[in-house]
Scaffold this motif. Structure first.
Motif, PDB file in Angstrom:
ATOM      1  N   THR A  85     -14.894 -75.919  31.481  1.00  0.00           N
ATOM      2  CA  THR A  85     -14.492 -75.997  30.036  1.00  0.00           C
ATOM      3  C   THR A  85     -14.889 -77.210  29.236  1.00  0.00           C
ATOM      4  OG1 THR A  85     -12.175 -76.274  28.991  1.00  0.00           O
ATOM      5  CG2 THR A  85     -12.341 -77.236  31.393  1.00  0.00           C
ATOM      6  N   ILE A 129     -19.858 -79.922  30.639  1.00  0.00           N
ATOM      7  CA  ILE A 129     -21.268 -80.262  30.794  1.00  0.00           C
ATOM      8  C   ILE A 129     -22.033 -81.029  29.473  1.00  0.00           C
ATOM      9  CG2 ILE A 129     -21.877 -78.547  32.383  1.00  0.00           C
ATOM     10  CD1 ILE A 129     -23.597 -77.145  30.168  1.00  0.00           C
ATOM     11  N   GLY A 130     -21.278 -81.083  28.570  1.00  0.00           N
ATOM     12  CA  GLY A 130     -21.606 -82.227  27.424  1.00  0.00           C
ATOM     13  C   GLY A 130     -20.795 -81.624  26.176  1.00  0.00           C
ATOM     14  N   TYR A 132     -20.636 -79.924  23.211  1.00  0.00           N
ATOM     15  CA  TYR A 132     -20.988 -78.807  22.787  1.00  0.00           C
ATOM     16  C   TYR A 132     -20.186 -77.734  23.265  1.00  0.00           C
ATOM     17  CZ  TYR A 132     -24.199 -79.378  26.402  1.00  0.00           C
ATOM     18  OH  TYR A 132     -24.598 -79.491  27.844  1.00  0.00           O
ATOM     19  N   LEU A 134     -20.196 -73.803  24.288  1.00  0.00           N
ATOM     20  CA  LEU A 134     -21.013 -72.538  24.786  1.00  0.00           C
ATOM     21  C   LEU A 134     -20.001 -71.431  24.364  1.00  0.00           C
ATOM     22  CD1 LEU A 134     -22.120 -74.403  27.984  1.00  0.00           C
ATOM     23  CD2 LEU A 134     -23.453 -73.888  25.948  1.00  0.00           C
TER      24      LEU A 134
HETATM   25  N1  ADE Z   1     -17.359 -73.702  28.062  1.00  0.00           N
HETATM   26  C1  ADE Z   1     -17.944 -73.564  26.776  1.00  0.00           C
HETATM   27  N2  ADE Z   1     -18.432 -74.998  26.595  1.00  0.00           N
HETATM   28  C2  ADE Z   1     -18.676 -75.615  27.612  1.00  0.00           C
HETATM   29  C3  ADE Z   1     -19.190 -76.982  28.049  1.00  0.00           C
HETATM   30  N3  ADE Z   1     -19.685 -77.862  27.162  1.00  0.00           N
HETATM   31  N4  ADE Z   1     -18.876 -77.314  29.428  1.00  0.00           N
HETATM   32  C4  ADE Z   1     -18.208 -76.634  30.277  1.00  0.00           C
HETATM   33  N5  ADE Z   1     -17.771 -75.291  29.971  1.00  0.00           N
HETATM   34  C5  ADE Z   1     -17.915 -74.980  28.857  1.00  0.00           C
END
Ligand code: ADE
Length: 220
Positions: A85, A129-130, A132, A134
């Motif tokens: 998330t 993971i950062g 931004y 996804l």
């Molecule tokens: N789902 C949408 N963006 C994400 C992110 N940056 N890291 C982990 N899960 C995600």
């Protein structure tokens, strides 16, 4: 290690599982990856997994029941559950090292606008993971899985792991291969000197220099 990935888009994982180092790790029996379509766990006739949010607002929200049922049906006392998330804790190499010690990981990929807040109670770790957003947790789950699998014994050789970026909170030093001069760009003299102590000192220095310039936050 076993990794179970809960997703609504299992097709996204085909390349990940069937190429390169991850494929080899699977074939050597070092890791088992199960990609599970959690839509199958929906009790609704049309296998619906999302619904409109309480309180209004746009978009659809993942419902609790399919993910609770999926996790409860595969979880054992050896399992750790990870929720992907964008509002999770920022992923780091040190977390990859910690997670690589577990026998069984269950990774939940969110999708759509969001998921019912109660789904968080399933998770031992919530990972981003950062900074931004996804379209879903799938790519993030592959990033996390990849970084863990490469640390497992026998997947890649130990020498590659020892000197890499983020060990000691430093970026990697530059490396070169043949030819010695390419389009006027020369390999640093010291690397062809044969003086191993000098080469080591140069590499260490380059790691610090590069980290200071690009990632001063790592040095604090
Ligand atoms: N789902 C949408 N963006 C994400 C992110 N940056 N890291 C982990 N899960 C995600």
């Amino acid at each position: 290690m076993r990794i179970d990935i809960l997703t609504l888009f299992p097709g996204m994982f085909q390349g990940f599982i069937n190429e390169s180092i991850i494929k080899r790790a699977i074939n050597k029996g070092l890791v088992t990856i199960n990609v599970i379509d959690f839509r199958e766990y929906s009790e609704l006739n049309n296998k619906q997994v999302d619904d409109t949010p309480y309180g209004g607002g746009g978009g659809m929200v993942l419902r609790c029941e399919p993910l609770f049922k999926a996790v409860e049906s595969i979880k054992t006392t050896d399992s750790k559950v990870i929720l992907m998330t964008p509002d999770g804790y920022q992923y780091k190499q040190s977390m990859a090292v910690d997670l690589s010690k577990f026998k069984h990981l269950i990774i939940i990929c969110g999708h759509y606008e969001g998921f019912d807040e109660r789904i968080r109670t399933l998770a031992d770790y919530e990972i981003s993971i950062g900074d931004y957003i996804l379209t879903g947790g799938e790519l993030a789950s592959m990033v996390v899985s990849d970084s863990i699998i490469r640390l497992l014994d026998g997947v890649i050789n130990k020498v590659s792991l020892d000197s890499e970026s983020f060990n000691d909170n430093l970026l990697d030093y530059p490396v070169y291969t043949k030819p010695q001069v390419f389009r006027g760009l020369e390999v640093p003299e010291v690397l062809i000197s044969g003086d191993h102590a000098k080469i080591k000192a140069w590499q260490e220095n380059k790691r610090i220099e590069r980290t200071k310039e690009r990632r001063p936050d790592l040095l604090k």
